[in-house]
Design a protein around this motif. Structure first.
Motif, PDB file in Angstrom:
ATOM      1  N   GLY A 167       0.808  -1.211   0.000  1.00 28.96           N
ATOM      2  CA  GLY A 167       0.000   0.000   0.000  1.00 28.96           C
ATOM      3  C   GLY A 167       0.844   1.265   0.000  1.00 28.96           C
ATOM      4  N   MET A 168       1.945   1.257   0.738  1.00 40.63           N
ATOM      5  CA  MET A 168       2.830   2.419   0.767  1.00 40.63           C
ATOM      6  C   MET A 168       3.498   2.634  -0.579  1.00 40.63           C
ATOM      7  N   LEU A 169       3.877   1.553  -1.246  1.00 39.81           N
ATOM      8  CA  LEU A 169       4.466   1.683  -2.574  1.00 39.81           C
ATOM      9  C   LEU A 169       3.446   2.237  -3.564  1.00 39.81           C
ATOM     10  N   HIS A 170       2.192   1.807  -3.420  1.00 40.32           N
ATOM     11  CA  HIS A 170       1.123   2.349  -4.278  1.00 40.32           C
ATOM     12  C   HIS A 170       0.923   3.835  -4.000  1.00 40.32           C
ATOM     13  N   TYR A 171       0.979   4.217  -2.726  1.00 41.50           N
ATOM     14  CA  TYR A 171       0.832   5.630  -2.371  1.00 41.50           C
ATOM     15  C   TYR A 171       1.955   6.453  -3.000  1.00 41.50           C
TER      16      TYR A 171
ATOM     17  N   HIS B 183       3.717  10.502  -7.073  1.00 41.61           N
ATOM     18  CA  HIS B 183       4.500  10.888  -8.248  1.00 41.61           C
ATOM     19  C   HIS B 183       3.592  11.172  -9.441  1.00 41.61           C
ATOM     20  N   HIS B 184       2.513  10.387  -9.581  1.00 43.57           N
ATOM     21  CA  HIS B 184       1.584  10.620 -10.686  1.00 43.57           C
ATOM     22  C   HIS B 184       0.917  11.981 -10.559  1.00 43.57           C
ATOM     23  N   SER B 185       0.502  12.338  -9.351  1.00 41.93           N
ATOM     24  CA  SER B 185      -0.165  13.619  -9.134  1.00 41.93           C
ATOM     25  C   SER B 185       0.760  14.793  -9.440  1.00 41.93           C
TER      26      SER B 185
ATOM     27  N   GLU C 211       5.589  13.258 -12.138  1.00 42.70           N
ATOM     28  CA  GLU C 211       6.994  12.853 -12.042  1.00 42.70           C
ATOM     29  C   GLU C 211       7.149  11.415 -12.536  1.00 42.70           C
ATOM     30  N   LEU C 212       7.332  11.271 -13.837  1.00 45.49           N
ATOM     31  CA  LEU C 212       7.396   9.929 -14.409  1.00 45.49           C
ATOM     32  C   LEU C 212       8.601   9.119 -13.925  1.00 45.49           C
ATOM     33  N   PRO C 213       9.817   9.678 -13.845  1.00 45.31           N
ATOM     34  CA  PRO C 213      10.948   8.868 -13.343  1.00 45.31           C
ATOM     35  C   PRO C 213      10.708   8.327 -11.934  1.00 45.31           C
ATOM     36  N   GLY C 214      10.190   9.176 -11.030  1.00 47.96           N
ATOM     37  CA  GLY C 214       9.900   8.718  -9.674  1.00 47.96           C
ATOM     38  C   GLY C 214       8.799   7.678  -9.656  1.00 47.96           C
ATOM     39  N   TYR C 215       7.779   7.885 -10.493  1.00 50.67           N
ATOM     40  CA  TYR C 215       6.686   6.922 -10.593  1.00 50.67           C
ATOM     41  C   TYR C 215       7.206   5.577 -11.074  1.00 50.67           C
TER      42      TYR C 215
ATOM     43  N   ARG D 175      -2.968   6.391 -20.582  1.00 47.17           N
ATOM     44  CA  ARG D 175      -2.516   5.077 -20.115  1.00 47.17           C
ATOM     45  C   ARG D 175      -1.953   5.177 -18.704  1.00 47.17           C
ATOM     46  N   TRP D 176      -1.235   6.245 -18.441  1.00 48.17           N
ATOM     47  CA  TRP D 176      -0.638   6.425 -17.114  1.00 48.17           C
ATOM     48  C   TRP D 176      -1.723   6.469 -16.042  1.00 48.17           C
ATOM     49  N   LYS D 177      -2.820   7.180 -16.322  1.00 49.21           N
ATOM     50  CA  LYS D 177      -3.913   7.283 -15.352  1.00 49.21           C
ATOM     51  C   LYS D 177      -4.577   5.918 -15.133  1.00 49.21           C
TER      52      LYS D 177
END
Length: 243
Positions: free
Chosen positions: A130-134, A139-141, A144-148, A192-194
């Motif tokens: 869950g933390m990894l999903h958060y 990063h998505h919000s 930040e694609l590299p961090g995501y 696709r990212w969303k």
């Protein structure tokens, strides 16, 4: 003449008190150079078809030519670079058929990992996923694609680890060398990212419910959905007449 002992110079005292700087091990230098060069290829800093310039890479990575040349050899073996007759190298093009074949295998591997992990999930493991999903959502919000991408890979890798099957992990690591660039490219499409973030939530929900069948299905569909658009786009480009 005085018999008093001669006092050491300040520089000598500092040298005695200061521990020697750590020496970079050859293996670490090679691994770091490979990792940095691979990241440049995966994220598109070095685009498909780009010819590598050793001198520029040495300056950019702050290393000598030897680790750069060894890293290039490694990435040629991994399939990310292609060797030219004049001993130079170019970034390999993304191949639709190869990616489609990788998708078939990766989807099956991640589905199996999801089934095994769901059957073994603990509350602590669910919280960790869950933390990894958060982190991915954060990063998505921020766009930040590299961090995501980094958090996304950690999300999938942790599920592989939670499956408890070391062979799955070994095969997944080998495939990642080939599929990372395709996965990164697929998220360059905003729609696709969303959708990918929504699919990760479905995976998390299935794992949290300890539902092996649902978790396996969610991961299989996620892998296929993530790369099917890229495969279609590459095949369309390959079929287009060259002017």
């Amino acid at each position: 003449m005085s018999d008093a002992p001669e006092l050491p110079e300040l520089g000598e005292l500092l040298s005695a008190l200061t521990p020697p700087a750590p020496v970079k091990r050859k293996g670490s230098l090679h691994a770091n150079t490979v990792a940095e060069l691979r990241s440049m290829i995966v994220t598109g800093v070095l685009a498909p078809g780009a010819r590598l310039n050793e001198r520029e890479l040495c300056e950019r990575l702050s290393v000598s030519r030897t680790p750069v040349r060894e890293a290039i050899k490694t990435l040629i073996q991994d399939g990310l670079l292609r060797s030219l007759p004049n001993h130079s190298a170019v970034v390999a093009e993304l191949d639709a058929d190869e990616i489609a074949a990788l998708v078939d295998v990766l989807a099956a591997i991640e589905a199996l990992a999801g089934e095994l992990a769901a059957a073994r999930m603990t509350d602590e493991a669910v919280a960790e996923i869950g933390m990894l999903h958060y982190r991915m959502m954060l990063h998505h919000s921020r766009g930040e694609l590299p961090g995501y991408f980094e958090a996304n890979k950690a999300f999938h890798r942790r599920i592989i680890e939670l499956s408890g099957n070391s062979v799955l992990g070994w095969v997944w690591d080998l495939l990642s060398l080939r599929v990372d660039r395709a996965r990164y490219s697929s998220n360059l499409w905003p729609t696709r990212w969303k959708v990918a973030t929504e699919e990760h939530q479905q995976i998390l929900d299935a794992l949290g419910a300890r539902d092996p069948e649902r978790a396996g299905r969610a991961l299989r569909d996620h892998v296929r959905n993530g790369l099917s658009g890229l495969v279609a786009a590459l095949r369309e480009r390959e079929a287009a007449p060259r002017g």
